[in-house]
Write a protein that holds these residues in place. Structure first.
Motif, PDB file in Angstrom:
ATOM      1  N   THR A   1       0.983  -1.255  -0.020  1.00 49.84           N
ATOM      2  CA  THR A   1       0.116   0.002   0.653  1.00 49.84           C
ATOM      3  C   THR A   1       0.782   1.330  -0.196  1.00 49.84           C
ATOM      4  O   THR A   1       2.255   1.064   0.263  1.00 49.84           O
ATOM      5  CB  THR A   1      -1.131   0.022   1.743  1.00 49.84           C
ATOM      6  OG1 THR A   1      -0.024   0.035   2.219  1.00 49.84           O
ATOM      7  CG2 THR A   1      -1.827  -1.237   1.487  1.00 49.84           C
ATOM      8  N   CYS A   2      -0.007   2.632  -0.495  1.00 52.58           N
ATOM      9  CA  CYS A   2       0.852   3.536  -0.172  1.00 52.58           C
ATOM     10  C   CYS A   2       0.348   4.654  -0.329  1.00 52.58           C
ATOM     11  O   CYS A   2      -0.718   4.685  -0.401  1.00 52.58           O
ATOM     12  CB  CYS A   2       1.033   4.537  -1.960  1.00 52.58           C
ATOM     13  SG  CYS A   2       2.133   5.378  -2.188  1.00 52.58           S
ATOM     14  N   ARG A   3       0.732   5.627   0.919  1.00 53.93           N
ATOM     15  CA  ARG A   3      -0.026   6.525   1.428  1.00 53.93           C
ATOM     16  C   ARG A   3       1.207   7.898   1.280  1.00 53.93           C
ATOM     17  O   ARG A   3       2.317   7.794   1.797  1.00 53.93           O
ATOM     18  CB  ARG A   3      -0.279   6.025   3.345  1.00 53.93           C
ATOM     19  CG  ARG A   3      -1.304   7.148   4.104  1.00 53.93           C
ATOM     20  CD  ARG A   3      -1.270   6.711   5.155  1.00 53.93           C
ATOM     21  NE  ARG A   3      -0.561   7.200   6.043  1.00 53.93           N
ATOM     22  CZ  ARG A   3      -0.933   6.770   7.142  1.00 53.93           C
ATOM     23  NH1 ARG A   3      -0.924   5.401   7.969  1.00 53.93           N
ATOM     24  NH2 ARG A   3       0.114   7.568   8.165  1.00 53.93           N
ATOM     25  N   ARG A   4       0.390   8.893   1.049  1.00 53.42           N
ATOM     26  CA  ARG A   4       0.882   9.752   0.900  1.00 53.42           C
ATOM     27  C   ARG A   4       1.320  10.885   2.937  1.00 53.42           C
ATOM     28  O   ARG A   4       0.568  10.540   3.170  1.00 53.42           O
ATOM     29  CB  ARG A   4       0.250  11.140   0.203  1.00 53.42           C
ATOM     30  CG  ARG A   4       0.078  10.746  -1.172  1.00 53.42           C
ATOM     31  CD  ARG A   4      -0.095  11.867  -1.753  1.00 53.42           C
ATOM     32  NE  ARG A   4      -0.919  11.300  -3.193  1.00 53.42           N
ATOM     33  CZ  ARG A   4      -1.431  11.999  -4.046  1.00 53.42           C
ATOM     34  NH1 ARG A   4      -1.698  13.494  -4.281  1.00 53.42           N
ATOM     35  NH2 ARG A   4      -1.922  11.359  -5.384  1.00 53.42           N
ATOM     36  N   THR A   5       2.370  11.477   3.118  1.00 53.53           N
ATOM     37  CA  THR A   5       2.714  11.892   4.795  1.00 53.53           C
ATOM     38  C   THR A   5       3.344  13.199   4.283  1.00 53.53           C
ATOM     39  O   THR A   5       3.956  13.592   3.273  1.00 53.53           O
ATOM     40  CB  THR A   5       3.280  11.501   4.681  1.00 53.53           C
ATOM     41  OG1 THR A   5       3.438  11.706   6.225  1.00 53.53           O
ATOM     42  CG2 THR A   5       4.456  10.501   4.857  1.00 53.53           C
TER      43      THR A   5
END
Ligand code: PLP
Length: 284
Positions: free
Chosen positions: A113-117
């Motif tokens: 998964t990829c989550r912007r931060t």
């Protein structure tokens, strides 16, 4: 948001594994978090090497070859249009009828998964963050990046309840092992950088390893040895390292000011050097 599950790119909301996946049943899986900074994967080789080591220690086969995983990692980042993000990779032993024994022919599951931060706030970086100490109640294979994280969840929650950013876990001998999701560092009154040596008692952080190498290149004196909570209280500087915090100053420990209570020069220097090594400006 797009996730990857066992060969397919799927909308994040639909990404799931089976209820008999051993990751779900037994926390029988390992993971990595790789940061994307300014579109670049930070310390990718180190994280893949550690993933291979964690898998090997648990006798879980690679779900795909590392070269294929690299392609999937880039594709997940690309599909999410991520510039600054956390890329999460998990490998479980796979789906099998619930039984403690290893299944005969495991087909490991792979999830990304990829989550912007934004990583930290500018204020956290400028002022440093508070930490608290908690007893280290974990098992004795902390060197494996296992998804069995309940002790760390409890440690982090204690920190949150105390108004702190991170919990420094302490072994019964009074030495600091590491943060709930970071490695712990101090700078002694003599200006020596100290962090605990890699062993079964800590996770050997990839950021930790890079920072040690950079410290060597910068001519900063360092020692890999255990340090006590008392020593940390008396330190000139303290900081934490991890893929998502890079090097982040710790200016309070259990409510006491560390040094003069402001971020120290060595942490700043090492954070800057780490960003240069990654090849992107500090995102914070
Ligand atoms: N120690 C623990 C227990 C962690 O969970 C982590 C990362 O999540 C770290 C250290 C830092 O490791 P890395 O620098 O590879 O992110």
């Amino acid at each position: 948001r797009i996730a990857y599950v066992n060969g397919r790119y799927v909308p994040h909301g639909e990404a799931s594994v089976h209820v008999e996946d051993r990751g779900f049943q037994f926390a029988d899986g390992v993971y990595e978090v790789v940061t994307v900074v300014g579109g670049k994967l930070a310390d990718e080789e180190g994280h893949l090497a550690r993933l291979g080591r964690s898998l090997g220690e648990l006798q879980i086969p690679w779900p795909v070859k590392p070269a294929v995983l690299k392609v999937i990692m880039r594709e997940v980042v690309r599909r999410n249009g991520a510039q600054n993000a956390l890329l999460y990779i998990q490998v479980n032993r796979g789906v099998a009828p619930r039984d403690f024994r290893f299944p005969a022919n495991p087909r490991p599951s792979l999830v990304l998964t990829c989550r912007r931060t934004k990583f930290q706030t500018a204020r956290q970086l400028a002022e440093g963050v508070p930490c608290v100490t908690v007893p280290d109640i974990r098992w004795l294979r902390r060197d494996i990046k296992s998804v069995a994280l309940l002790a760390q969840v409890l440690a982090k929650q204690k920190a949150v309840e105390a108004g702190a950013f991170e919990a420094w876990q302490v072994d019964p001998d009074g030495t600091v092992t590491e943060g709930s999701s970071s490695n712990a560092w101090i700078v002694t009154a003599d200006g020596v950088l100290v962090t605990r040596p890699a062993s079964n008692l800590i996770l050997n952080g990839i950021t930790r390893q890079s920072i040690l190498r950079l410290a060597g290149e910068l001519g900063i004196p360092f020692e890999e040895r255990p340090f006590t909570v008392e020593e940390a209280y008396a330190a000139r500087e303290a900081f934490i390292s991890s893929a998502s915090t890079f090097a982040l100053p710790v200016t309070r420990l259990d409510g006491r000011s560390i040094g003069d209570g402001t971020p120290g020069p060595l942490c700043r220097k090492l954070r800057q050097a780490y960003m240069e090594y990654v090849g992107s400006p500090d995102p914070v």
